[in-house]
Design an enzyme around this catalytic site. Structure first.
Site, PDB file in Angstrom:
ATOM      1  N   THR A 141       0.831  -1.198   0.000  1.00  0.00           N
ATOM      2  CA  THR A 141       0.000   0.000   0.000  1.00  0.00           C
ATOM      3  C   THR A 141       0.876   1.263   0.000  1.00  0.00           C
ATOM      4  O   THR A 141       2.038   1.222   0.392  1.00  0.00           O
ATOM      5  CB  THR A 141      -0.927   0.004   1.227  1.00  0.00           C
ATOM      6  N   MET A 233      -0.681   0.033   7.671  1.00  0.00           N
ATOM      7  CA  MET A 233      -0.986  -0.770   6.486  1.00  0.00           C
ATOM      8  C   MET A 233       0.268  -1.468   5.967  1.00  0.00           C
ATOM      9  O   MET A 233       0.206  -2.615   5.503  1.00  0.00           O
ATOM     10  CB  MET A 233      -1.616   0.104   5.401  1.00  0.00           C
ATOM     11  N   HIS A 234       1.414  -0.796   6.049  1.00  0.00           N
ATOM     12  CA  HIS A 234       2.664  -1.421   5.610  1.00  0.00           C
ATOM     13  C   HIS A 234       3.002  -2.652   6.447  1.00  0.00           C
ATOM     14  O   HIS A 234       3.569  -3.626   5.933  1.00  0.00           O
ATOM     15  CB  HIS A 234       3.815  -0.414   5.680  1.00  0.00           C
ATOM     16  N   GLU A 235       2.659  -2.605   7.733  1.00  0.00           N
ATOM     17  CA  GLU A 235       2.915  -3.764   8.590  1.00  0.00           C
ATOM     18  C   GLU A 235       2.151  -4.986   8.086  1.00  0.00           C
ATOM     19  O   GLU A 235       2.576  -6.125   8.291  1.00  0.00           O
ATOM     20  CB  GLU A 235       2.524  -3.446  10.036  1.00  0.00           C
TER      21      GLU A 235
END
Length: 253
Positions: A141, A233-235
């Site tokens: 994302t 979101m990156h996690e």
């Protein structure tokens, strides 16, 4: 300044910050990031300046994150945020700069490089250049504040197309789509930016600073929460196995 970022004064009261890391096509290398931080600090400290032009070299404006950094993020060893507290994030330097910033995007602007350009107060695009928020091309994302600045500057419909599809647009196509910015032949972009900067430089610096602060206050206040959401979101999305495969197979293609 580092060799890859220079500050000049093409007109009285106008600073021009030029990114020219030709070896790395203006990706966010350590040298480019450090140079941008020092350049904006220099401009901010010099009260002669009333407007800033941010531009690149040749056919490149800014190409965003390096593959090495993106692979580090995938491995959980880094994020798109500056590592050291108090170090500015390059992508938001145009937003945080107290005087008006013009992004003269004469060349290609990719990923975080396009986000940085859109954080400026004025944007001028090139008909020949490509513009892409290609995060989803690699399966993760968007970051760099893209999820806030794209809708704010381009409108929701075009922002969704940029961010969800990761597709590439030519400047000429964006002009046909009604993008709310001037789109000029590449050779005319810097001249148009200089003309605009000269008109800004006729105004009192204090008035420009106060008005910009008022106009961008909402975006500045919202950005930290947006960054937290993007990092969350990156996690979830960045550590997927296919992201590494896509970075290794598609990056730069």
């Amino acid at each position: 300044m580092t060799d890859v970022v220079t500050v000049t004064e093409p007109r009285p009261g106008v600073a021009q910050i030029t990114m020219a890391d030709q070896e790395n096509k203006n990706t966010f290398t350590g040298d480019l990031l450090a140079g941008l931080g020092r350049a904006f600090a220099q401009v901010q400290a010099d009260e002669r300046y009333k407007a800033v032009i941010l531009t690149g070299y040749g056919s490149f404006f800014c190409s965003g994150g390096t593959r090495e950094v993106l692979l580090d993020i995938h491995a959980g060893e880094s994020t798109f945020q500056a590592k050291d507290e108090g170090t500015p994030n390059a992508y938001s330097l145009p937003l945080e700069c107290p005087i008006p910033v013009i992004s003269a995007m004469q060349g290609h602007a990719i990923g975080g490089g396009l986000s940085m350009g859109l954080f400026a107060d004025f944007v001028i695009l090139s008909r020949e250049s490509i513009y892409t928020a290609n995060f989803m091309k690699y399966g993760f994302t968007p970051g760099f504040g893209s999820t806030r600045v794209f809708p704010a500057k381009l409108g929701l419909a075009l922002a969704q197309e940029f961010l969800l599809t990761g597709r590439t647009f030519r400047g000429a196509e964006l002009a046909e789509r009604g993008v709310p910015y001037p789109v000029r032949p590449r050779k005319d972009v810097l001249a148009a930016a200089l003309e605009l900067a000269e008109s800004l430089a006729e105004k009192p610096r204090r008035s420009l600073v106060l008005l910009k602060e008022h106009l961008v206050r909402e975006l500045r206040e919202q950005l930290p929460a947006v960054i937290e959401q993007e990092l969350a979101m990156h996690e979830v999305t960045f550590h997927q196995p296919e992201v590494k495969e896509l970075l290794l197979s598609r990056y730069g293609a």
